[in-house]
Each structure stands twice: as structure tokens, then as C-alpha cells.
Design a protein around this motif. Sequence first.
Motif, PDB file in Angstrom:
ATOM      1  N   LEU A 190      36.396  47.021  91.542  1.00 25.06           N
ATOM      2  CA  LEU A 190      36.340  47.017  90.072  1.00 25.06           C
ATOM      3  C   LEU A 190      35.197  46.152  89.559  1.00 25.06           C
ATOM      4  CD1 LEU A 190      40.145  46.830  89.130  1.00 25.06           C
ATOM      5  CD2 LEU A 190      38.644  48.808  89.068  1.00 25.06           C
ATOM      6  N   GLY A 191      34.240  45.869  90.441  1.00 23.56           N
ATOM      7  CA  GLY A 191      33.145  44.942  90.110  1.00 23.56           C
ATOM      8  C   GLY A 191      32.313  45.351  88.909  1.00 23.56           C
ATOM      9  N   ALA A 192      32.331  46.618  88.555  1.00 30.57           N
ATOM     10  CA  ALA A 192      31.492  47.075  87.452  1.00 30.57           C
ATOM     11  C   ALA A 192      32.221  47.075  86.113  1.00 30.57           C
ATOM     12  CB  ALA A 192      30.974  48.480  87.755  1.00 30.57           C
ATOM     13  N   ILE A 193      33.487  46.684  86.133  1.00 24.25           N
ATOM     14  CA  ILE A 193      34.269  46.724  84.881  1.00 24.25           C
ATOM     15  C   ILE A 193      35.102  45.449  84.683  1.00 24.25           C
ATOM     16  CG2 ILE A 193      36.274  47.930  85.904  1.00 24.25           C
ATOM     17  CD1 ILE A 193      36.444  49.608  83.317  1.00 24.25           C
ATOM     18  N   ALA A 194      35.399  44.738  85.780  1.00 23.78           N
ATOM     19  CA  ALA A 194      36.359  43.624  85.697  1.00 23.78           C
ATOM     20  C   ALA A 194      35.846  42.472  84.830  1.00 23.78           C
ATOM     21  CB  ALA A 194      36.694  43.115  87.102  1.00 23.78           C
ATOM     22  N   LYS A 195      34.571  42.147  84.939  1.00 25.95           N
ATOM     23  CA  LYS A 195      34.058  41.008  84.148  1.00 25.95           C
ATOM     24  C   LYS A 195      34.207  41.288  82.650  1.00 25.95           C
ATOM     25  CE  LYS A 195      29.950  39.845  85.772  1.00 25.95           C
ATOM     26  NZ  LYS A 195      29.378  40.024  87.083  1.00 25.95           N
ATOM     27  N   GLY A 196      33.933  42.517  82.270  1.00 25.46           N
ATOM     28  CA  GLY A 196      34.088  42.894  80.859  1.00 25.46           C
ATOM     29  C   GLY A 196      35.538  42.803  80.437  1.00 25.46           C
ATOM     30  N   TYR A 197      36.420  43.304  81.298  1.00 19.80           N
ATOM     31  CA  TYR A 197      37.855  43.252  80.991  1.00 19.80           C
ATOM     32  C   TYR A 197      38.304  41.798  80.838  1.00 19.80           C
ATOM     33  CZ  TYR A 197      42.869  43.872  81.295  1.00 19.80           C
ATOM     34  OH  TYR A 197      44.221  43.837  81.015  1.00 19.80           O
ATOM     35  N   ILE A 198      37.864  40.967  81.768  1.00 16.49           N
ATOM     36  CA  ILE A 198      38.271  39.550  81.731  1.00 16.49           C
ATOM     37  C   ILE A 198      37.690  38.870  80.482  1.00 16.49           C
ATOM     38  CG2 ILE A 198      38.090  37.336  82.954  1.00 16.49           C
ATOM     39  CD1 ILE A 198      38.074  39.014  85.605  1.00 16.49           C
ATOM     40  N   ALA A 199      36.464  39.213  80.136  1.00 12.50           N
ATOM     41  CA  ALA A 199      35.862  38.623  78.920  1.00 12.50           C
ATOM     42  C   ALA A 199      36.700  38.968  77.684  1.00 12.50           C
ATOM     43  CB  ALA A 199      34.427  39.121  78.754  1.00 12.50           C
ATOM     44  N   ASP A 200      37.204  40.192  77.631  1.00 15.66           N
ATOM     45  CA  ASP A 200      38.072  40.570  76.499  1.00 15.66           C
ATOM     46  C   ASP A 200      39.353  39.747  76.482  1.00 15.66           C
ATOM     47  OD1 ASP A 200      36.433  42.586  75.427  1.00 15.66           O
ATOM     48  OD2 ASP A 200      37.298  44.139  76.716  1.00 15.66           O
ATOM     49  N   ARG A 201      39.918  39.535  77.677  1.00 13.23           N
ATOM     50  CA  ARG A 201      41.182  38.758  77.738  1.00 13.23           C
ATOM     51  C   ARG A 201      40.931  37.294  77.377  1.00 13.23           C
ATOM     52  NH1 ARG A 201      41.842  43.250  78.069  1.00 13.23           N
ATOM     53  NH2 ARG A 201      41.979  42.706  75.875  1.00 13.23           N
ATOM     54  N   VAL A 202      39.781  36.768  77.788  1.00 10.44           N
ATOM     55  CA  VAL A 202      39.423  35.387  77.425  1.00 10.44           C
ATOM     56  C   VAL A 202      39.268  35.293  75.904  1.00 10.44           C
ATOM     57  CG1 VAL A 202      37.564  33.667  77.559  1.00 10.44           C
ATOM     58  CG2 VAL A 202      38.442  34.717  79.653  1.00 10.44           C
ATOM     59  N   ALA A 203      38.643  36.308  75.321  1.00  6.89           N
ATOM     60  CA  ALA A 203      38.463  36.312  73.856  1.00  6.89           C
ATOM     61  C   ALA A 203      39.830  36.333  73.161  1.00  6.89           C
ATOM     62  CB  ALA A 203      37.627  37.516  73.436  1.00  6.89           C
ATOM     63  N   ASP A 204      40.748  37.163  73.656  1.00  4.58           N
ATOM     64  CA  ASP A 204      42.108  37.212  73.066  1.00  4.58           C
ATOM     65  C   ASP A 204      42.771  35.846  73.161  1.00  4.58           C
ATOM     66  OD1 ASP A 204      41.851  39.901  72.611  1.00  4.58           O
ATOM     67  OD2 ASP A 204      43.057  40.523  74.358  1.00  4.58           O
ATOM     68  N   PHE A 205      42.629  35.229  74.341  1.00  6.87           N
ATOM     69  CA  PHE A 205      43.250  33.910  74.543  1.00  6.87           C
ATOM     70  C   PHE A 205      42.679  32.891  73.555  1.00  6.87           C
ATOM     71  CE2 PHE A 205      42.748  29.678  76.397  1.00  6.87           C
ATOM     72  CZ  PHE A 205      44.083  29.306  76.534  1.00  6.87           C
TER      73      PHE A 205
END
Length: 320
Positions: free
Chosen positions: A145-160
Motif C-alpha cells: 500500500l506504499g502508494a496510498i498509505a501515506k496519504g491515508y495516514i495524513a488524512d487521519r492525522v488531520a482528523d486527529f
Amino acid sequence: MKKFLSIIAILVLIITQTACSERGAAGGATYSYAEDWLLNTFCYIKSFEPGQEDILKEAFKLAREYESKLSRTVADSQIVTGEYDAETEALLKTALDFEELSGGAFCVHLGAVSALWDFGGTSGGPFVPGADEIKEALSAQSLDLGAIAKGYIADRVADFLRSRSVNTAVISLGGNVVCLGRKASGDDWAIGIEKPFSGGGRLEERESAGVLSVGPDSSVVTSGIYERCFTADDGSFYHHILDPESGFPCESDIVSASIAGESSCVCDALATAAVVLGSDGAAELIESYNERCGADYGYVFIKADGGSIVSPGLFYEPEI
Ligand code: AMP
Ligand code: MG
């Protein structure tokens, strides 16, 4: 050394508010800042309010938890064990949707192939694998998932951060950027797009190819062939964005693709797919994604000759 080399690969430079003045009128700090090394890259968060360092550190803790679930290089991650929770299952589904939408240019099954090349250097690489090894690795169809995971995690960090009342901030996970909220001045966020191959590998000498302006709560994600790349002894150039058919680095008329829009996860997936597809296919993919989802993702593609292709409606000012 590895850390330093990866720092220079950070794709996007943030041009922040007026020189990020360290001290306010009364002499107190005007922002909070934290940096960390995770997701095999240099990450930082800057909030435009003082006294929030502990929250920023908690945000990194959350990002690390996601990394240990989603990384193919963490031995007991869900991606490796195949024991997915509902959230990972949903992300996999999203990734598979992008695989379909992009006609296979974005491919979540290149795990064994990426491991062979080892562009991230986790096993002493990078290496140039043999054709037989690549064929075998392609047939293994293992997840990455290396091409999508960082973006996904960035969204979750933003929500947090939002949930903890951090209202104006920049999150950069190795160049996956989220601009949280609105700048105090009311101006758009100005994101510098790195000039591919600039700086000769030296962090302090990287140059900007141009500046992209984006509104509040936006993400900008760049994929580029100048990141995680090397030139072999015979002069051949290799980079980490793979053609899923051949298992070799893709050939493309663009050297970087920057995608701007609401979701960092979507930007991340589209940016990788864009490099594989090349400028025409990428523009088509992004337009059809926008139509299908009623979304408004924009792009800046930088070509090998330094020229850029910019989607209508996006405000990008190239350096002269
Ligand atoms: P990014 O930096 O977001 O473009 O992602 C690149 C990473 O995704 C690589 O390091 C590989 O782990 C993986 N990858 C490489 N090629 C592809 C591809 N065609 N589709 C999806 N993931 C890929
Ligand atoms: Mg990506």
C-alpha cells in the motif's frame, strides 16, 4: 546517512506564513512544531498556535500505529499477516478501486517486486533484480500500500488534530502535505513544488519548480521519479514507480505529478497512477475521477524538459 538521503527526497517544500516568526509581539512563540522519522521518511507538523507540541507528538504516535498496521516492511503488519481489521479492509477496497479506475497502472500487488528492488533500502538495496526474479515476484501478487498509505495516514492525522482543536497547521509526511484550516491572513496556502533532480542530492540546494496555491483544508501530494532512484554502473537509471506489467520502473513523459484536492489519500493514489500513465492518460484518469465522484482534484505534471502541464482552474506559478 540513510536518514539524510531520504530527507533530501522530500518532495514538497512548504512556503509558510511570514517567515514563521518565532516570537509574537509579546515575545512568546507563535507556533508549535514537531518532527519525526517514520514511514521511512522525514515528517513534520507545524501548527500556527503555540503550546501544542504535545498534541503534535501524539499525532506522530497515531501515524506510527498506522505504519505498523499498513507497512509491507513491518513483519507483523496486517498487510503482511493478512489479518485485516475493518479499517484496513476499507483502505484495501479503496486501493483496489483505484487499480480498476486506472486500468491497472496503480497496482496494490507489487509488494514482492518492490521488495526485490528495495528502493527504500530496508534490506541493503537498491538492487537491479534479474528478469526471472521479477517474473516470479510479479506472480506472487503480494500487497503493497506504499502508494496510498501515506496519504491515508495524513488524512487521519488531520482528523486527529482537528479533534484536538488544532485548527491551522501544515502536516508533511515525506512530502504528502495537508494544509489544515485557513491561514490567518486569509490567503491561500502556497506550496512549493520541488524541481526534479535539483540540488544534486543536497537538501539545502533543492530548488522550487514553481508554487501551487491551494485553499483551506487541502492536500498536495507529489510522486516523482527523482525520489528513491539510482544510476547503475552501466549508466542505466532506475526509480521506484513501477510498471505493473513489466515490474521495471515505468517509462513516462512526466518526471513528477503533483495532485491537489480534498483527500490526501486520493491525491496519493492519483499521483502514483499519473506517473505510470503519463500526461495524457493521467489527465483523463483525473477528469474521469472528478466526474464520477463530483470531486475537484487538480494536477501539475512536470515534464523531463522542465515544462509543466497544469489542470484548468489550478493556480500554479512556475519559477522563471
Ligand atoms: P508514491 O511515492 O506514492 O508514488 O508510491 C510509490 C511506492 O508505491 C513505491 O515505493 C512502491 O512501494 C509502490 N509502487 C510502485 N509502483 C507502483 C504502482 N504502479 N502502483 C502502486 N504502487 C506502486
Ligand atoms: Mg502515491
